[in-house]
Design a protein around this motif. Structure first.
Motif, mmCIF file in Angstrom:
data_model
loop_
_atom_site.group_PDB
_atom_site.id
_atom_site.type_symbol
_atom_site.label_atom_id
_atom_site.label_comp_id
_atom_site.label_asym_id
_atom_site.label_seq_id
_atom_site.Cartn_x
_atom_site.Cartn_y
_atom_site.Cartn_z
ATOM 1 N N THR A 1 -1.163 11.092 -4.186
ATOM 2 C CA THR A 1 -0.843 12.510 -3.988
ATOM 3 C C THR A 1 -1.935 13.248 -3.227
ATOM 4 O OG1 THR A 1 -1.749 12.958 -6.196
ATOM 5 C CG2 THR A 1 0.644 12.639 -6.023
ATOM 6 N N ASP A 2 -3.170 12.759 -3.303
ATOM 7 C CA ASP A 2 -4.262 13.408 -2.561
ATOM 8 C C ASP A 2 -4.425 12.857 -1.152
ATOM 9 O OD1 ASP A 2 -5.332 10.896 -2.990
ATOM 10 O OD2 ASP A 2 -7.124 11.588 -4.045
ATOM 11 N N GLY A 3 -3.510 11.971 -0.746
ATOM 12 C CA GLY A 3 -3.552 11.418 0.599
ATOM 13 C C GLY A 3 -4.308 10.112 0.737
ATOM 14 N N THR A 4 -4.977 9.675 -0.331
ATOM 15 C CA THR A 4 -5.734 8.427 -0.280
ATOM 16 C C THR A 4 -4.789 7.234 -0.165
ATOM 17 O OG1 THR A 4 -7.479 9.375 -1.661
ATOM 18 C CG2 THR A 4 -7.402 6.977 -1.501
ATOM 19 N N LEU A 5 -5.109 6.322 0.755
ATOM 20 C CA LEU A 5 -4.339 5.092 0.870
ATOM 21 C C LEU A 5 -4.782 4.127 -0.223
ATOM 22 C CD1 LEU A 5 -2.232 3.527 2.543
ATOM 23 C CD2 LEU A 5 -4.134 2.607 3.906
ATOM 24 N N PRO B 1 -7.017 -0.420 2.812
ATOM 25 C CA PRO B 1 -7.508 0.598 1.872
ATOM 26 C C PRO B 1 -8.866 0.238 1.281
ATOM 27 C CG PRO B 1 -5.234 -0.018 1.373
ATOM 28 C CD PRO B 1 -5.736 -1.008 2.379
ATOM 29 N N GLU C 1 0.843 -1.190 0.000
ATOM 30 C CA GLU C 1 0.000 0.000 0.000
ATOM 31 C C GLU C 1 0.880 1.243 0.000
ATOM 32 O OE1 GLU C 1 -1.995 -0.391 3.705
ATOM 33 O OE2 GLU C 1 -2.886 -2.346 3.217
ATOM 34 N N LYS C 2 0.330 2.351 -0.539
ATOM 35 C CA LYS C 2 1.025 3.624 -0.425
ATOM 36 C C LYS C 2 0.016 4.754 -0.574
ATOM 37 C CE LYS C 2 2.477 4.270 -5.249
ATOM 38 N NZ LYS C 2 3.650 4.523 -6.127
ATOM 39 N N ARG C 3 0.426 5.962 -0.173
ATOM 40 C CA ARG C 3 -0.442 7.122 -0.255
ATOM 41 C C ARG C 3 -0.382 7.752 -1.645
ATOM 42 N NH1 ARG C 3 -4.077 7.496 3.992
ATOM 43 N NH2 ARG C 3 -3.054 6.597 5.821
#
Length: 315
Positions: A230-234, A273, A226-228
């Motif tokens: 650019t808008d912060g969504t996981l 997520p 998993e990663k974030r």
């Protein structure tokens, strides 16, 4: 409906992440879409070739259409989907997007004006045009509300992470699998690494125990973390191969991608997520778990050719 005899059949070829289809414009329901004709059109050597055949038909012209129109009177068009072996299928997630693109080309839907409500044997599906995610090279994406999903094994299967065993040629030992229902049946199993994923032989159908009464699609998945965004969504990521019932291994499967994301999310537990990018051999799609209990599938749809098929040459 009355079938019309014809010597040629005008078709369109399209795909969604290389899950490919022969498309027919049969708005009035005059084509005799027999099992034999579907097989011949889908044959990759003697026909056009495809994982399935999709017919655009007026919802009112099919017996299944009555329930669709009762649910949504605006669902004027029905996606009559057949697997490559000629069998009738409930739904196809990649096929819905290609169907929408076909309706757009035919002038039967304008995505700038409204979302599309269409009939399927798994109920009404709604499609809209969406932006392509950053870093993905496709031109046009469509998003489909795939409806409600469920784990047939219930809370017990969710807690155990499995309710079946799956034996895949090329993979040592039977592996636990989790059943996921998206209007059509799926069983998802996790593999350890890329080597194991590549070694799986999907030229033969995996053996699922207990045996599903109506067959099942089988997804082999490799969770990639998993990663974030650019808008912060996981955002989670999964790599997948699939064996589709009635077809064999395909380059992609839309409902299969949803099943894969939902299974990995279940295995990950609390805090997992709600958004997943699923990598398939034919490209990438995005799966989003919605608060309503529905799941959304987004990805590309491409129409690549039109042709007039000489029906006498197919036989």
């Amino acid at each position: 409906m009355t079938a019309v005899a014809t010597s040629t059949l005008h078709v369109t070829k399209g795909h969604g992440t290389q899950n490919d289809f022969v498309l027919l414009d049969d708005r009035s329901g005059t084509i005799d879409l027999s099992t034999e004709l579907v097989r011949e059109l889908a044959d990759r050597r003697g026909g056009l070739g495809g994982d399935g055949v999709i017919r655009v038909i007026g919802t009112e012209h099919l017996p299944e259409g009555a329930a669709v129109l009762a649910e949504e009177p605006g669902a004027q068009w029905f996606m009559d989907y057949r697997n490559g072996d000629g069998s009738v299928a409930e739904m196809c997630g990649n096929g819905v997007r290609v169907f929408a693109a076909f309706l757009e080309r035919l002038g039967l839907w304008d995505p700038e004006q409204s979302e599309l409500a269409l009939g399927t044997r798994a109920g009404v599906k709604r499609v809209r045009r969406v932006a392509v995610p950053a870093g993905i090279g496709d031109d046009v994406w469509y998003a489909v509300d795939m409806g409600r999903w469920l784990l047939p094994g219930g809370d017990a299967a969710s807690a155990r992470g499995a309710d079946a065993e799956v034996l895949v040629v090329g993979v040592d030992d039977a592996r636990p699998g989790l059943s996921v229902d998206l209007g059509n049946p799926h069983v998802v199993l996790a593999l350890q690494d890329e080597t194991e994923l590549a070694a799986a032989d999907l030229t033969r159908a995996p053996q699922v125990m207990p045996v599903p009464p109506n067959g099942t699609n089988v997804e082999l998945v490799l969770p990639l973390g998993e990663k974030r965004a650019t808008d912060g969504t996981l955002v989670g990521r999964v790599r997948m191969r699939v064996h589709e019932r009635g077809v064999g291994e395909t380059r992609s499967c839309g409902t299969g991608a949803c099943a894969a994301a939902l299974a990995v999310r279940t295995w990950a537990g609390a805090g997992a997520p709600d958004v997943w990018l699923v990598e398939v051999p034919g490209g990438t799609v995005r799966v989003t778990v919605l608060p309503s209990g529905h799941v959304e599938l987004a990805g590309p749809a491409v129409l690549v050719a039109t042709a007039d098929v000489d029906l006498s040459a197919l036989r």
